[in-house]
Design a protein around this motif. Sequence first.
Motif, PDB file in Angstrom:
ATOM      1  N   ASP A   1      46.583  33.566  46.618  1.00 16.21           N
ATOM      2  CA  ASP A   1      45.422  33.139  45.815  1.00 16.21           C
ATOM      3  C   ASP A   1      45.821  32.790  44.381  1.00 16.21           C
ATOM      4  O   ASP A   1      45.053  33.001  43.437  1.00 16.21           O
ATOM      5  CB  ASP A   1      44.335  34.224  45.787  1.00 16.21           C
TER       6      ASP A   1
ATOM      7  N   ARG B   1      43.506  30.976  41.998  1.00 16.68           N
ATOM      8  CA  ARG B   1      42.301  31.621  41.451  1.00 16.68           C
ATOM      9  C   ARG B   1      42.607  32.595  40.321  1.00 16.68           C
ATOM     10  O   ARG B   1      41.717  33.276  39.826  1.00 16.68           O
ATOM     11  CB  ARG B   1      41.562  32.372  42.573  1.00 16.68           C
TER      12      ARG B   1
ATOM     13  N   ARG C   1      33.129  41.239  32.871  1.00 14.41           N
ATOM     14  CA  ARG C   1      32.708  41.941  34.091  1.00 14.41           C
ATOM     15  C   ARG C   1      31.192  41.892  34.276  1.00 14.41           C
ATOM     16  O   ARG C   1      30.696  41.695  35.394  1.00 14.41           O
ATOM     17  CB  ARG C   1      33.168  43.400  34.039  1.00 14.41           C
TER      18      ARG C   1
ATOM     19  N   GLU D   1      30.758  34.861  38.468  1.00 15.23           N
ATOM     20  CA  GLU D   1      31.751  34.063  39.218  1.00 15.23           C
ATOM     21  C   GLU D   1      33.137  34.702  39.215  1.00 15.23           C
ATOM     22  O   GLU D   1      34.019  34.285  39.958  1.00 15.23           O
ATOM     23  CB  GLU D   1      31.860  32.652  38.619  1.00 15.23           C
TER      24      GLU D   1
ATOM     25  N   GLU E   1      35.684  37.556  40.144  1.00 17.14           N
ATOM     26  CA  GLU E   1      35.824  38.608  41.153  1.00 17.14           C
ATOM     27  C   GLU E   1      36.461  39.868  40.573  1.00 17.14           C
ATOM     28  O   GLU E   1      35.991  40.973  40.804  1.00 17.14           O
ATOM     29  CB  GLU E   1      36.671  38.103  42.323  1.00 17.14           C
ATOM     30  N   TYR E   2      37.559  39.708  39.814  1.00 18.98           N
ATOM     31  CA  TYR E   2      38.251  40.842  39.215  1.00 18.98           C
ATOM     32  C   TYR E   2      38.558  40.547  37.754  1.00 18.98           C
ATOM     33  O   TYR E   2      38.850  39.405  37.380  1.00 18.98           O
ATOM     34  CB  TYR E   2      39.575  41.135  39.932  1.00 18.98           C
TER      35      TYR E   2
ATOM     36  N   ASP F   1      42.305  47.107  38.889  1.00 17.99           N
ATOM     37  CA  ASP F   1      42.135  45.889  39.690  1.00 17.99           C
ATOM     38  C   ASP F   1      43.313  44.929  39.561  1.00 17.99           C
ATOM     39  O   ASP F   1      43.360  43.921  40.278  1.00 17.99           O
ATOM     40  CB  ASP F   1      40.849  45.159  39.283  1.00 17.99           C
TER      41      ASP F   1
ATOM     42  N   LYS G   1      45.129  44.352  42.707  1.00 24.94           N
ATOM     43  CA  LYS G   1      44.320  43.630  43.688  1.00 24.94           C
ATOM     44  C   LYS G   1      44.334  42.134  43.389  1.00 24.94           C
ATOM     45  O   LYS G   1      44.245  41.312  44.292  1.00 24.94           O
ATOM     46  CB  LYS G   1      42.879  44.145  43.665  1.00 24.94           C
ATOM     47  N   MET G   2      44.422  41.801  42.109  1.00 18.40           N
ATOM     48  CA  MET G   2      44.483  40.398  41.695  1.00 18.40           C
ATOM     49  C   MET G   2      45.865  39.814  41.976  1.00 18.40           C
ATOM     50  O   MET G   2      46.001  38.820  42.682  1.00 18.40           O
ATOM     51  CB  MET G   2      44.176  40.279  40.193  1.00 18.40           C
TER      52      MET G   2
ATOM     53  N   LYS H   1      40.386  36.966  38.028  1.00 20.09           N
ATOM     54  CA  LYS H   1      40.493  36.239  39.294  1.00 20.09           C
ATOM     55  C   LYS H   1      39.102  35.755  39.669  1.00 20.09           C
ATOM     56  O   LYS H   1      38.164  36.555  39.770  1.00 20.09           O
ATOM     57  CB  LYS H   1      41.051  37.152  40.393  1.00 20.09           C
TER      58      LYS H   1
ATOM     59  N   LYS I   1      36.105  34.118  42.020  1.00 22.01           N
ATOM     60  CA  LYS I   1      35.706  34.288  43.420  1.00 22.01           C
ATOM     61  C   LYS I   1      36.089  33.050  44.227  1.00 22.01           C
ATOM     62  O   LYS I   1      36.244  31.959  43.671  1.00 22.01           O
ATOM     63  CB  LYS I   1      34.192  34.530  43.498  1.00 22.01           C
TER      64      LYS I   1
END
Length: 566
Positions: A53, A56, A85, A90, A92-93, A122, A125-126, A226, A228
């Motif tokens: 990704d 993104r 946040r 739009e 995500e992280y 996060d 996760k990104m 990041k 969405k």
Amino acid sequence: MLSNFFKTAWRILRKNKGYTAINILGLATGMAVALIIGLWVHFQYSYDRFLPDAERLYRVQRNYDSNGDTLTFRTTSLKLADALRKEIPEVEYVAESDWMGVHGLMVGDKKLGVNGAQIASDFLKMFQYPFIKGNANTALAEAYSIVLTESTARALFGDEDAMGKMVRYDNKDNLKVTGILKDIPANSTLQFKFVVPFAYLDQTNPFIKARRAGSFGNNANQIFVKLKPGVKYSQVAGKIRYITHTEKDNINAMNSFVTFQPLSRWHLYSNYVNGQDTEGFLSYVRMFSIIGILVLLIACINFINLTTARSEQRAREVGVRKAIGSLRSNLIFQFLAESLLLTIAAFIIAILMVQITLPYFSALTKNEITIPYSSPLFWVIMTVAVLVTTLLAGARPAFYLSSFQPVKVLKANKQSGKSASLPRKVLVILQFSCSIALIISTIIIYQQVQHAKNRPVGLDVNRLMITYSNDDLNKNFNALKNELISAGIADLVTQASSPATEIYWHTDIDRWPGKNAKETIEMGNIFIGEDYFKTMGMKMAEGRDFTGISDTLNVIFNEAAIKKMR
């Protein structure tokens, strides 16, 4: 039929060993240079593309309007991270981070000073760096936890399983190992040997809580986001631009306009002009790409000239073969077969040259570049390159020599006239022009490097050393300073908030004599210790050095700042 072409070509090349060796070596050298430059160029373009990704992923930046001049900063506020946040659905992280500096890790008597990151949970996760043990969802769930890379875990724990064990962090707290990452690839913009959750800073550093509850003008961290799936940057650009403008009484916040820079542009587009990222390192990548193409072109032209120079020796062969019934197409294939054999041999030698020189080239460029033997795409590209080189190097001799008329060449044993020599003269001129251009470019680059090394920089770099500081080092600074000087290791020791060549902190100058209405100046700042100017070898243009605690309300400007304030 095809095998006969190659058998005949092999006999001819073996018969003319000296010519064959010169031709192969010249072509191999050109191919080796082009290949090693091509590998380096590919490495530069591959930065961060391995991340899932990647399209993104963005980092948050500020374009600051400084009296009409747009300055771009990557320093952002923790308040902005919280606002992104809450106010931008739009996204995500969102992950805030420090600047990934050197920290101390200790396990028993093993001590490391390595580059690490203090990041929001996060982050992993990104940026989906692969885990060997643990996972992105749970690894940074605890404030007093740490995730190590594979090499760092091995350096601290050897062959033991590091999971669940304790690491002493900056000689202050014990953190539990909750994950092991694969080593970060060399073609990653973000480089670190371990990560610690930002929640650890929230709990242990009172300044972090103050920054988070403070203003948009308190910019000290960096932020990554990041988007969405399916969301484009154009959909959020308008929403984030004025997000800091809610603080009407804050000049920094009101003059800052928030932007995102996509991950794909971090490495190559690092130069900012009026708030827009423009070619930075990319200009060097393109320059070396052109050099690689020119070197290969010179090698091909050299091949063509050497082949056509032997035209008189090959003319009678062509005449005899045509007289006994050979078609021109057969002769073309014959000469192309010779060219292909030479090119394949040159390619094999070029691969050997690159394999031998690549470790030295990698050390010079500080890049981990290897030949991707296991990549099918690499071999497809190399096959195409060999075929194209074969055509470039062999087409002119093949079509030129095969055009000889049997009657003329058998009588005169040569192809006469200006039309026969003109193309070769053009190629010779082109070859020498490219060579001269490369020589001139090399001289200019060498002179520029020497100028950069020898020009006055305002400080004396001889015997000057720097180390990154931490809380433990700061607490014991005076003891360390005295020991270094008394042991004769150092003449002078000082401390500063950033290196002289890199500014870690900027602020706004709002008031000074002669200031115009609504005028402000964004200025880099360094806080310095005793003997700073003596240690750095800097000279005063005017005024005096700081004298001690009585100077806590005084400041020293450089000449550029004085000029800016008129």
